[in-house]
Design a protein around this motif. Structure first.
Motif, PDB file in Angstrom:
ATOM      1  N   LYS A  66      31.129  26.235 -16.409  1.00 46.70           N
ATOM      2  CA  LYS A  66      31.986  27.572 -16.308  1.00 46.70           C
ATOM      3  C   LYS A  66      31.044  28.586 -16.153  1.00 46.70           C
ATOM      4  O   LYS A  66      31.416  29.598 -15.566  1.00 46.70           O
ATOM      5  CB  LYS A  66      32.295  27.609 -18.002  1.00 46.70           C
ATOM      6  N   ILE A  67      29.793  28.610 -16.470  1.00 45.43           N
ATOM      7  CA  ILE A  67      28.752  29.527 -16.403  1.00 45.43           C
ATOM      8  C   ILE A  67      28.432  29.652 -14.697  1.00 45.43           C
ATOM      9  O   ILE A  67      28.565  30.782 -14.156  1.00 45.43           O
ATOM     10  CB  ILE A  67      27.646  29.366 -17.092  1.00 45.43           C
ATOM     11  N   GLY A  68      28.431  28.457 -13.970  1.00 41.97           N
ATOM     12  CA  GLY A  68      28.506  28.345 -12.763  1.00 41.97           C
ATOM     13  C   GLY A  68      29.733  29.376 -11.965  1.00 41.97           C
ATOM     14  O   GLY A  68      29.647  30.135 -11.107  1.00 41.97           O
ATOM     15  N   ASP A  69      30.723  29.013 -12.659  1.00 41.31           N
ATOM     16  CA  ASP A  69      32.037  29.583 -12.098  1.00 41.31           C
ATOM     17  C   ASP A  69      32.030  31.052 -12.206  1.00 41.31           C
ATOM     18  O   ASP A  69      32.402  31.801 -11.366  1.00 41.31           O
ATOM     19  CB  ASP A  69      33.217  29.090 -12.787  1.00 41.31           C
ATOM     20  N   LEU A  70      31.401  31.577 -13.417  1.00 36.89           N
ATOM     21  CA  LEU A  70      31.416  32.800 -13.720  1.00 36.89           C
ATOM     22  C   LEU A  70      30.688  33.572 -12.779  1.00 36.89           C
ATOM     23  O   LEU A  70      30.972  34.670 -12.173  1.00 36.89           O
ATOM     24  CB  LEU A  70      30.495  32.992 -14.960  1.00 36.89           C
ATOM     25  N   PHE A  71      29.503  33.139 -12.127  1.00 36.78           N
ATOM     26  CA  PHE A  71      28.761  33.749 -11.104  1.00 36.78           C
ATOM     27  C   PHE A  71      29.490  33.558  -9.904  1.00 36.78           C
ATOM     28  O   PHE A  71      29.715  34.621  -9.224  1.00 36.78           O
ATOM     29  CB  PHE A  71      27.448  33.117 -10.951  1.00 36.78           C
ATOM     30  N   ASP A  72      30.085  32.548  -9.597  1.00 37.75           N
ATOM     31  CA  ASP A  72      30.840  32.455  -8.232  1.00 37.75           C
ATOM     32  C   ASP A  72      31.935  33.288  -8.228  1.00 37.75           C
ATOM     33  O   ASP A  72      32.289  33.967  -7.180  1.00 37.75           O
ATOM     34  CB  ASP A  72      31.418  30.857  -8.099  1.00 37.75           C
ATOM     35  N   ASP A  73      32.672  33.433  -9.323  1.00 43.58           N
ATOM     36  CA  ASP A  73      33.775  34.432  -9.570  1.00 43.58           C
ATOM     37  C   ASP A  73      33.326  36.009  -9.166  1.00 43.58           C
ATOM     38  O   ASP A  73      33.912  36.868  -8.683  1.00 43.58           O
ATOM     39  CB  ASP A  73      34.472  34.608 -10.738  1.00 43.58           C
ATOM     40  N   PHE A  74      32.035  36.439 -10.026  1.00 38.98           N
ATOM     41  CA  PHE A  74      31.559  37.630  -9.877  1.00 38.98           C
ATOM     42  C   PHE A  74      31.453  38.081  -8.217  1.00 38.98           C
ATOM     43  O   PHE A  74      31.729  38.918  -7.901  1.00 38.98           O
ATOM     44  CB  PHE A  74      30.308  37.498 -10.733  1.00 38.98           C
ATOM     45  N   GLN A  75      30.742  37.133  -7.507  1.00 39.08           N
ATOM     46  CA  GLN A  75      30.118  37.328  -6.260  1.00 39.08           C
ATOM     47  C   GLN A  75      31.499  37.272  -5.161  1.00 39.08           C
ATOM     48  O   GLN A  75      31.685  38.026  -4.230  1.00 39.08           O
ATOM     49  CB  GLN A  75      29.384  36.190  -5.743  1.00 39.08           C
ATOM     50  N   ALA A  76      32.763  36.608  -5.701  1.00 42.03           N
ATOM     51  CA  ALA A  76      33.778  36.503  -4.861  1.00 42.03           C
ATOM     52  C   ALA A  76      34.564  37.618  -4.853  1.00 42.03           C
ATOM     53  O   ALA A  76      35.349  37.777  -3.932  1.00 42.03           O
ATOM     54  CB  ALA A  76      34.506  35.190  -5.330  1.00 42.03           C
ATOM     55  N   ASN A  77      34.313  38.482  -5.761  1.00 39.61           N
ATOM     56  CA  ASN A  77      34.987  39.666  -5.864  1.00 39.61           C
ATOM     57  C   ASN A  77      34.188  40.843  -4.934  1.00 39.61           C
ATOM     58  O   ASN A  77      33.323  41.524  -5.537  1.00 39.61           O
ATOM     59  CB  ASN A  77      35.149  40.222  -7.237  1.00 39.61           C
ATOM     60  N   PRO A  78      34.852  41.327  -3.796  1.00 44.40           N
ATOM     61  CA  PRO A  78      34.233  42.406  -2.992  1.00 44.40           C
ATOM     62  C   PRO A  78      34.083  43.729  -3.715  1.00 44.40           C
ATOM     63  O   PRO A  78      33.107  44.404  -3.424  1.00 44.40           O
ATOM     64  CB  PRO A  78      34.999  42.424  -1.643  1.00 44.40           C
ATOM     65  N   VAL A  79      35.241  44.046  -4.622  1.00 47.86           N
ATOM     66  CA  VAL A  79      35.079  45.244  -5.025  1.00 47.86           C
ATOM     67  C   VAL A  79      33.944  45.263  -6.184  1.00 47.86           C
ATOM     68  O   VAL A  79      33.112  46.422  -6.210  1.00 47.86           O
ATOM     69  CB  VAL A  79      36.421  45.426  -6.031  1.00 47.86           C
ATOM     70  N   THR A  80      33.808  44.397  -6.872  1.00 50.07           N
ATOM     71  CA  THR A  80      32.677  44.339  -8.074  1.00 50.07           C
ATOM     72  C   THR A  80      31.439  44.427  -7.165  1.00 50.07           C
ATOM     73  O   THR A  80      30.593  45.266  -7.656  1.00 50.07           O
ATOM     74  CB  THR A  80      32.552  43.118  -8.715  1.00 50.07           C
ATOM     75  N   VAL A  81      31.143  43.589  -6.194  1.00 47.08           N
ATOM     76  CA  VAL A  81      29.708  43.669  -5.588  1.00 47.08           C
ATOM     77  C   VAL A  81      29.679  44.942  -4.837  1.00 47.08           C
ATOM     78  O   VAL A  81      28.495  45.366  -4.996  1.00 47.08           O
ATOM     79  CB  VAL A  81      29.730  42.400  -4.587  1.00 47.08           C
ATOM     80  N   LEU A  82      30.446  45.366  -4.008  1.00 43.22           N
ATOM     81  CA  LEU A  82      30.519  46.608  -3.484  1.00 43.22           C
ATOM     82  C   LEU A  82      30.222  47.807  -4.480  1.00 43.22           C
ATOM     83  O   LEU A  82      29.337  48.596  -4.279  1.00 43.22           O
ATOM     84  CB  LEU A  82      31.546  46.924  -2.706  1.00 43.22           C
ATOM     85  N   GLY A  83      30.735  47.723  -5.569  1.00 43.72           N
ATOM     86  CA  GLY A  83      30.664  48.590  -6.786  1.00 43.72           C
ATOM     87  C   GLY A  83      29.252  48.839  -6.982  1.00 43.72           C
ATOM     88  O   GLY A  83      28.786  50.011  -7.329  1.00 43.72           O
TER      89      GLY A  83
END
Ligand code: PHE
Length: 445
Positions: free
Chosen positions: A133-150
């Motif tokens: 789940k912790i791995g997925d959390l980071f993958d999801d974080f990176q997968a969101n272009p708006v979050t990463v760009l923000g």
């Protein structure tokens, strides 16, 4: 244009240069590289590379900056002309500025991950989650272009707000509390690590020599990292050196900077590996070590919210004091070249670095599969360009210039060392550094 501003004290310069040196390289990259390269053997090679190659080149870069006392381009030209060499050496200053530009463009994306993770840690998002789940959390974080760009945007704005205020009001004020703050947090985390059951396993992983793990490729990683961690060849030390008062001893200050930089990398390892071993985790997970492995430990220990939150604050503090040293050389050059104010120079350069970094931010999500020759995505191309080509090549040319082209009299005067230590520096810069860096550059192709 000669620069008249100087650091308010020698100690301020040491803090600024240490802040530049201590960055994601120490807290994120060094621990994962140590983990990937078998622990102690890598640590020993890294120490050797810092001392024999990194330090002499660091001394050279600060020296060239102070001697030229202008923007990076101006300084290189001035010193070359003074030594009756081609003014085209100015290009080496420009190459440093360009390297900073490329580096800042993606450094802020990674720093943005850390910034985004501060809140996750403090609010206990890792609590009780499985490794998966912790791995997925980071993958999801990176997968969101708006979050990463923000976060990329927020980090660049923060850097620009500091640099835009100038040397005394911006850089010095920020560095004055960020650098001590980062050492305090680091010590708290080390203190915590000593209380964990994996403490001695962590220590022995880092310090018990295991010669069998030494091989050619770990040597190259150690050497490349020695340059990266000392912020060499990005014009950061050229411009910080330009603000250094003529009375300060360059070799002595460089020694302190290299010492603090090395200690902080070792302390980061001492803070991290015991947590990894206490929770039965593996230290060799590469770049995901701090974003996927450590949060598992944070999620399963008492007070993990606080320790985890502090850890990501530490990463962000370390990253900011580095990123301002990437923006400053560009700003100094643009101000002199186009005769514009610091504020406009900061807006222009920070926006350009931001824009160029958008590609890196998107490389973790929607542009992930756009690859050159089916191999490298945008972020990987820019990262490799900086770490494998521009930094080693720039370091090599700085060493060659300082050792073979700059007049002996000028370097002697600038370093004001007695005969023995000067000879030693000159030997290292003329033979050792070019040889070692030549090996990295050769291997990069
Ligand atoms: N030394 C910094 C680190 O370890 C990176 C850096 C390189 C900073 C070049 C400024 C200039 O993260």
């Amino acid at each position: 244009m000669t620069i008249k501003s100087t650091w308010s004290s020698r100690w301020m310069f040491i803090m600024a240069a240490t802040g530049s040196a201590v960055g994601l390289g120490n807290i994120w990259k060094f621990p994962y590289m140590t983990g990937e390269n078998g622990g102690s053997a890598f640590v020993l090679m890294y120490l050797g590379c810092v001392l024999l190659v990194g330090l002499p080149v660091l001394i050279a870069e600060i020296m060239l900056g102070r001697r030229g006392s202008g923007s990076p381009v101006h300084s290189m030209r001035t010193v070359a002309i003074e030594s009756k060499r081609s003014p085209h050496w100015a290009w080496l200053g420009f190459a440093g500025v360009a390297t900073s530009f490329f580096l800042l463009s993606f450094y802020s994306v990674i720093a943005g991950f850390a910034a985004g993770y501060i809140e996750k840690a403090f609010t206990g998002e890792f609590s009780g989650l499985s490794a998966q789940k912790i791995g997925d959390l980071f993958d999801d974080f990176q997968a969101n272009p708006v979050t990463v760009l923000g976060w990329h945007t927020a980090f660049i704005i923060m850097t620009a707000l500091i640099v835009g205020r100038g040397l005394r009001e911006g850089l010095e004020k920020a560095i004055g509390w960020l650098v001590p703050g980062l050492f305090v947090i680091l010590l708290i985390l080390v203190g915590y690590a000593t209380t964990t059951i994996g403490f001695f396993d962590g220590l022995s992983f880092m310090f018990k020599p295991d010669w069998s793990a030494i091989n050619g490729s770990s040597f190259l990683s150690a050497l490349g990292h020695a340059f990266f961690t000392l912020s060499i060849a990005t014009a950061s030390m050229l411009i910080y050196g330009a603000y250094l008062s003529p009375s300060a001893s360059i070799p002595r200050t460089a020694l302190i900077i290299a010492f603090l930089d090395t200690i902080s990398a070792l302390l980061a390892g001492i803070a991290i590996f015991p947590l990894v071993f206490s929770h039965g985790l593996m230290p060799d997970q590469g770049p995901a070590l701090v974003f996927k492995t450590l949060p598992i430990a944070f999620g399963h220990m008492g007070g993990g919210e606080i320790i985890g939150g502090l850890f990501f604050i530490l990463l962000v503090f370390a990253a900011i004091t580095s990123s301002i040293s990437m923006l400053e050389p560009m700003v100094a050059w643009v101000m002199g070249r186009w005769k514009i104010s610091r504020v406009w120079a900061t807006v222009a350069t920070a926006s350009a670095a931001w824009l160029f970094g958008v590609g890196s931010a998107l490389s973790f999500n929607i542009w992930q599969d756009y690859r050159l020759f089916d191999k490298w995505n945008y972020y990987e191309i820019v990262d490799s360009l900086v770490s494998l080509v521009l930094m080693p090549a720039g370091g090599l040319l700085l060493a060659i210039f300082a050792g073979w082209f700059m007049s002996r009299q000028a370097s002697q005067q600038e370093l004001s060392l007695s005969a023995g230590p000067y000879q030693l520096w000159r030997f290292l810069i003329r033979f050792m550094a070019p040889l070692a860096v030549g090996i990295i550059v050769y291997n990069a192709f």
